[in-house]
Design a protein around this motif. Sequence first.
Motif, PDB file in Angstrom:
ATOM      1  N   GLN A  70      -8.856 -15.972 -16.045  1.00  0.00           N
ATOM      2  CA  GLN A  70      -9.715 -15.884 -14.869  1.00  0.00           C
ATOM      3  C   GLN A  70      -8.986 -15.227 -13.687  1.00  0.00           C
ATOM      4  OE1 GLN A  70     -13.141 -17.093 -14.439  1.00  0.00           O
ATOM      5  NE2 GLN A  70     -12.943 -16.869 -16.656  1.00  0.00           N
ATOM      6  N   VAL A  71      -9.647 -14.241 -13.085  1.00  0.00           N
ATOM      7  CA  VAL A  71      -9.155 -13.560 -11.884  1.00  0.00           C
ATOM      8  C   VAL A  71     -10.333 -13.395 -10.935  1.00  0.00           C
ATOM      9  CG1 VAL A  71      -8.064 -11.495 -10.941  1.00  0.00           C
ATOM     10  CG2 VAL A  71      -7.404 -12.306 -13.211  1.00  0.00           C
ATOM     11  N   ARG A  72     -10.224 -13.952  -9.737  1.00  0.00           N
ATOM     12  CA  ARG A  72     -11.302 -13.843  -8.740  1.00  0.00           C
ATOM     13  C   ARG A  72     -12.636 -14.366  -9.269  1.00  0.00           C
ATOM     14  NH1 ARG A  72     -10.635  -7.544  -6.879  1.00  0.00           N
ATOM     15  NH2 ARG A  72      -8.463  -7.592  -6.183  1.00  0.00           N
ATOM     16  N   GLY A  73     -12.613 -15.382 -10.089  1.00  0.00           N
ATOM     17  CA  GLY A  73     -13.851 -15.972 -10.586  1.00  0.00           C
ATOM     18  C   GLY A  73     -14.497 -15.224 -11.728  1.00  0.00           C
ATOM     19  N   LYS A  74     -13.825 -14.201 -12.258  1.00  0.00           N
ATOM     20  CA  LYS A  74     -14.321 -13.459 -13.413  1.00  0.00           C
ATOM     21  C   LYS A  74     -13.217 -13.429 -14.462  1.00  0.00           C
ATOM     22  CE  LYS A  74     -17.375 -10.095 -11.098  1.00  0.00           C
ATOM     23  NZ  LYS A  74     -17.654  -8.639 -10.975  1.00  0.00           N
ATOM     24  N   THR A  75     -13.578 -13.024 -15.675  1.00  0.00           N
ATOM     25  CA  THR A  75     -12.528 -12.804 -16.664  1.00  0.00           C
ATOM     26  C   THR A  75     -11.807 -11.500 -16.331  1.00  0.00           C
ATOM     27  OG1 THR A  75     -13.899 -11.516 -18.206  1.00  0.00           O
ATOM     28  CG2 THR A  75     -13.938 -13.932 -18.419  1.00  0.00           C
ATOM     29  N   LEU A  76     -10.567 -11.395 -16.815  1.00  0.00           N
ATOM     30  CA  LEU A  76      -9.791 -10.169 -16.599  1.00  0.00           C
ATOM     31  C   LEU A  76     -10.539  -8.965 -17.143  1.00  0.00           C
ATOM     32  CD1 LEU A  76      -7.189  -8.728 -15.753  1.00  0.00           C
ATOM     33  CD2 LEU A  76      -6.215  -9.358 -17.980  1.00  0.00           C
ATOM     34  N   ARG A  77     -11.171  -9.108 -18.303  1.00  0.00           N
ATOM     35  CA  ARG A  77     -11.917  -7.985 -18.890  1.00  0.00           C
ATOM     36  C   ARG A  77     -13.073  -7.564 -17.973  1.00  0.00           C
ATOM     37  NH1 ARG A  77     -14.286  -8.689 -24.808  1.00  0.00           N
ATOM     38  NH2 ARG A  77     -12.388  -7.652 -25.539  1.00  0.00           N
ATOM     39  N   GLU A  78     -13.815  -8.523 -17.439  1.00  0.00           N
ATOM     40  CA  GLU A  78     -14.937  -8.192 -16.544  1.00  0.00           C
ATOM     41  C   GLU A  78     -14.452  -7.463 -15.291  1.00  0.00           C
ATOM     42  OE1 GLU A  78     -17.991 -11.894 -17.571  1.00  0.00           O
ATOM     43  OE2 GLU A  78     -16.472 -12.129 -16.007  1.00  0.00           O
TER      44      GLU A  78
END
Length: 204
Positions: A70-78
């Motif tokens: 999780q990065v900034r409330g999203k997955t790294l892929r997103e």
Amino acid sequence: SRDNPVTATFLSRRLLNKAGSAKETWHFDFDLAGSGLDYVVGDSFGIFAKNDLGLVDQIIALLGASHTVQVRGKTLREILIEDVSLSPAPDSLFELFSYLTGGAEREKARALAQGEDPDGDAATLDVMAVLQKFPKVRPHPEAFVEALEPLQPRLYSISSSHNATPGKLSLTVDCVRYTIHKRRRLGLASTFLAERINPGDEVR
């Protein structure tokens, strides 16, 4: 505006070149109904494209990270698909790398962060190429994302007439594909339009 985009519906694509042509030029149609958008002669149409999934997954593999972190409330892929630019590599990425390594590699990263070109390859360095250039540097995913630039819209000249096709907008786009150091590179928005969306999809 680029800070407050709306969505338009992608309608169709049509390849304009015959088989065997050296060029790859596409005609794209969008439905503007419900978007609140209109246009006049001379306007351009800005599209927020999404990065290629194959490129994104290669970058995640080079980071040694999980695509679900999780990065900034999203997955790294997103985040890497939708929110950040993967080409060209920004100075802030080289600056981050200079903090995470030492010796000659640190000096090289510092030089690149200052706009210098120690190895004569700066013009070819996108985000993935930087990870390949500094194979021992593997930043934390959150620090890595923070060092990247926001993904910006690509602007295209409009090739349709408002009076002839009200509520509909057309683009004519040359698809960009090229090879650097045996690695295939893709034009972000042109290949997004040609390959990565389907009729009926909403596009920012």
